[in-house]
Design an enzyme around this catalytic site. Structure first.
Site, short mmCIF file in Angstrom:
data_model
loop_
_atom_site.label_atom_id
_atom_site.label_comp_id
_atom_site.label_asym_id
_atom_site.label_seq_id
_atom_site.Cartn_x
_atom_site.Cartn_y
_atom_site.Cartn_z
N GLU A 64 88.19 28.97 20.71
CA GLU A 64 87.06 28.60 20.48
C GLU A 64 86.32 27.86 21.75
OE1 GLU A 64 85.73 28.83 17.50
OE2 GLU A 64 87.77 29.62 16.56
N ALA A 87 88.51 27.68 12.85
CA ALA A 87 87.66 26.61 13.59
C ALA A 87 86.28 27.27 13.93
CB ALA A 87 88.46 26.46 14.93
#
Length: 867
Positions: A308, A272
């Site tokens: 993230e 990600a």
């Protein structure tokens, strides 16, 4: 016919030029503001860029804007046509004043971008990936992390094809365009480096929610996927909200925008990307339900979503000055996501998982030709340094810092770091300095963890004088030579230590934190009347190789009584290692101590199923090889197979009872996950002891499974067996999930990981399967990476495994060099293997290095591996 050439896909000869940390120089020009205008089309996207640039310092150097695969269609300075040149692919503009407005226009082809860097097409979407140097494939720009800018973005596209238009920051305006067109404008109020730029266009639906921050602000949350996948986003959304709450409670970090978007895409080089306000995810880390995802998948989704999100502060608000400082954001954020995951489930099991990964991925890196410090000194291609050393060892460095400083001082240090450097691009040194200033503790010698490569080895021995009641702990450390580094200084090693009574099984003193900062040292413990057992490096407080001098029966006793879960796990694992290595060396390998310790673990009512499942999991063949001076895959495989067989036969009844337990597939509690974990581990050992019984039980578990964890667990056992049960299960699995790309990756991976003599034949056939694609990183890794990690099969004495992986590397290097380069290290440890295999591996590396037109990504890995 278009006159725009896609230079990104044209054959080029890479410039294999090293870049050195010591050569860092601040940017000549800063870019306070960037305005971008996209006319989106998969075949021909027009990008207009407007940069406001200011001269940084007293110099007369020109403005240099990086490009990759770009050809300027127009270049203007302050509204007028400009004189410019191309130095390679860098746009050079002579400027006389201290500031200017630079306008450029290019045309790119997202659908032809197989590298998945810059703007590319994936499953009907247009999306971006700009870390580390992907923005230069979109527009001309300095494209370095120490150039921070405010971005405003306008996107226009065909509304029927791309009804959703997303970018960083906040949506400020949108409307209809000509014909079937529409547009949207986004503004990000926070300065950011170009690697955090993001945009997505496509036909997407959103799972929407809201989060109220600790100051009472309302944040709109959205996870964007294809409409059919919306039901699979529930867990990711709950994980996001949990991460936001945790970051407020543990670090005092509040989200700073009114909107937070996540988009799932099928084609992605990484897990990600933390782009400010618009995180782009590999779909495998977003989509999950009980039928298609395992417990490990659910845990990985929670961890990656948290990782993230945490980057919003440790990476976005405070970013890295240059790519040598990559661990500044990644090591810190991995530590944060590990801590979050531990708090959400079992701290002990999470720590075991993290250390297992460190040993499997980072320790071999530290002992091989690609060894490098947490903060590297040079690189040819920066994407080669997105490594376990930077991420996982970097996280261990942060963990050690917290251990030394204590929780309260560490929190003060992180607060000071964020306050002092908000909106800046800084270095690892800045982070350590903030910790020193907040705590008053000198971390000068500790900084060696950032500059010295290699895994320290610690020798430990304890003497006990019963008459005086004194125990003396003798410790020594050595840091091995690594490429380019010899004669290293001692490191600071925080070793959590306890002494446990051999008879009573009780702690004889409170746990003590010992700091070993010299080559040799002794530490005394008074009032020790009972013979002590040494429990050291508890919780794996320092990432070291430990050689402790043990008396007969000491490990068995520690595995039975140590109150520290990780130390107890380590004792049982060490028993296994000793038996496995002896067997691989052709020595007498008595399985009795291992069987007794495993029986005690299985029968204990004080241990939860999750811990039992981890403790009973035997070290992999790769980890066993890492403990040996010379790796003989056949001998290691035979030794492990023999021990598993002995355990499976001796503990059949206990294992059968554990395998019969059931937890409902919709129960994702830690307890239910533990039951399922123990169930599959027990099944594997049963099958080792009695393959026919194991096959029958595995097929029954597969047929009865109401969740992917039990189903995949059974299929993994059947993968290494023969017979009709295996064939029926794999055929049924493919038929059931052939339309689900993520689940089909499991089908490929399980066969590539099978412990069978014919695995190489199966893998070569799967590479020709119509559903195998070298263009999809997930599918390629499912087959090639899982096979290369299968030590016995990959290291087939004929060398076929090496040839297969080399062929796959060279094929995908023409498509996606990043994916190809990450597989080269599987061949790079050739010096560790017996001579025949070593020669075969080296020959394949030489074949790679001699290939014309090789990317610099793969060249760097291959050339260093041959050194």
């Amino acid at each position: 016919m278009s006159d725009v050439i896609d230079l990104a896909e044209a054959p080029v000869t890479p410039e294999h030029v090293a870049i050195y940390r010591q050569d860092y120089r601040p940017p000549d020009w800063l870019v306070p503001n960037v305005s971008l205008d996209f006319e989106l089309d998969p075949e021909r996207t027009r990008v207009r860029s407007k940069l406001r640039v200011t001269r940084n310092g007293d110099h007369d150097r020109p403005l240099r804007l990086a490009g990759n695969g770009l050809r300027p269609l127009a270049v203007k300075v302050d509204g007028s046509e400009a004189r410019w040149t191309l130095d390679g692919e860098t746009l050079v503009i002579e400027l006389t004043g201290i500031e200017a407005t630079i306008e450029t226009e290019v045309e790119i082809a997202p659908s032809a971008n197989s590298k998945l860097m810059g703007l590319y097409a994936s499953g009907g979407l247009l999306c971006t990936q700009c870390e580390s140097e992907g923005f230069r494939r979109i527009a001309f720009h300095p494209d370095r992390p120490d150039v921070l800018s405010r971005y405003s973005v306008r996107m226009s596209a065909d509304k029927s094809r791309f009804p959703i238009l997303l970018a960083n920051g906040n949506l400020v305006a949108s409307g209809a365009g000509e014909g079937n067109g529409h547009w949207a404008e986004w503004d990000d109020p926070f300065p950011k480096p170009s690697y955090l730029f993001a945009m997505v266009a496509g036909d997407l639906s959103a799972n929407r929610d809201r989060f109220t921050t600790m100051s009472g602000r309302e944040v709109d949350l959205a996870i964007w996927v294809r409409e059919k996948d919306l039901p699979k986003t529930r867990h990711a959304m709950e994980s996001l909200k949990a991460a936001m709450r945790w970051d407020e409670e543990v670090y005092g970090r509040e989200y700073d925008l009114d909107l937070f978007n996540i988009v799932a895409v099928d084609d992605f080089n990484f897990g990600a990307m933390e782009n400010k306000g618009l995180n782009i995810f590999n779909s495998r880390y977003v989509l999950a339900d009980e039928d298609t995802a395992t417990d490990a998948d659910f845990d990985n989704i929670a961890g990656v979503v948290a990782h993230e999100y945490f980057h919003n502060w440790s990476g976005d608000r405070v970013t890295c000055r240059d790519w040598f400082q990559l661990s500044l954001k990644e090591g810190f954020t991995v530590f944060r996501d590990q801590s979050f995951s531990g708090d959400m489930g079992s701290k002990a099991v999470k720590r075991i998982d993290d250390v297992r990964l460190l040993r499997a991925a980072q320790f071999p890196e530290d002992s091989g030709p690609l060894a490098h410090p947490v903060r590297p000194e040079s690189y040819i291609e920066i994407t080669n340094f997105y490594t376990a050393t930077v991420y996982n060892k970097g996280a261990e460095v942060i963990r050690m810092m917290r251990t030394i400083l204590g929780d309260e001082a560490f929190r003060k240090g992180s607060d000071l770091y964020f306050e002092r450097h908000d909106g800046q691009a800084v270095t690892c040194e800045d982070f350590v300095t903030a910790m020193e200033d907040a705590s008053g503790i000198d971390l000068g010698q500790f900084r060696l963890w950032y500059s010295q490569a290699g895994t320290p080895t610690v020798e430990a021995r304890i003497d006990h004088d019963a008459a005086s009641g004194q125990a003396t702990l003798h410790l020594s450390q050595a840091v091995p030579d690594t490429p380019g580094q010899t004669g290293k200084a001692p490191m600071v090693l925080p070793l959590k230590t306890a002494l446990i009574g051999a008879d009573s099984g009780e702690a004889l003193r409170e746990e003590r934190l010992i700091l070993l900062d010299r080559e040799e040292a002794t530490f005394t413990f008074d009032g020790i009347g009972e013979t002590p057992l040494l429990s050291i490096n508890r919780d794996f407080s320092a990432p070291v190789l430990l050689n402790a001098d043990r008396r007969p029966g000491e490990l068995e006793r520690l595995a039975e009584v140590d109150a520290n879960p990780f130390a107890r796990y380590e004792a049982l694992q060490e028993l296994m290692y000793r038996a496995l290595i002896a067997g691989a060396r052709g020595e007498d390998a008595d399985p009795a101590p291992v069987i007794a310790a495993m029986r005690g673990t299985l029968q204990s009512n004080a241990l939860d199923p999750a811990f039992k499942g981890e403790a009973l999991s035997m070290p992999t063949e790769g980890l066993i090889g890492d403990r040996m001076d010379l790796v003989d895959p056949e001998a290691i495989h035979a030794s492990r197979d023999a021990l598993r067989q002995a355990v499976g036969k001796a503990l059949a009844d206990d294992l059968a009872r554990a395998q019969e337990q059931h937890a409902s597939g919709d129960d994702l509690s830690p307890g239910a996950k533990g039951i399922r974990r123990l169930k599959s581990v027990s099944l594997g050992l049963l099958a080792a002891g009695d393959p026919a019984r194991g096959a029958a039980l595995a097929k029954a578990q597969y047929d009865a499974a109401d969740n992917m964890t039990d189903r995949q667990g059974a299929l993994a056992i059947l993968a290494s067996l023969g017979g009709p049960e295996r064939d029926a299960a794999f055929a049924g699995f493919h038929e059931r999930y052939k339309e689900d790309s993520l689940v089909l990756d499991k089908w490929f991976a399980l066969q590539a990981a099978a412990q069978r003599a014919d695995t190489i034949d199966v893998v070569e056939e799967l590479a020709r399967h119509p559903q195998f694609s070298a263009r999809n990183p997930n599918r390629w890794r499912a087959l090639v990476s899982h096979f290369a990690a299968n030590q016995w099969a990959f290291h087939h004495a004929s060398g076929r495994g090496y040839r297969f992986v080399t062929d796959m590397i060279l094929e995908v290097d023409r498509i996606n060099p990043q994916v190809a380069a990450r597989q080269v290290p599987s061949l790079g440890r050739w010096k560790r293997f017996e001579p025949n295999r070593a020669a075969l591996m080296r020959a394949e590396l030489e074949r790679i290095a001699a290939t014309p037109g090789l990317s610099k990504d793969v060249f760097e890995q291959a050339s260093k591996s041959l050194a």
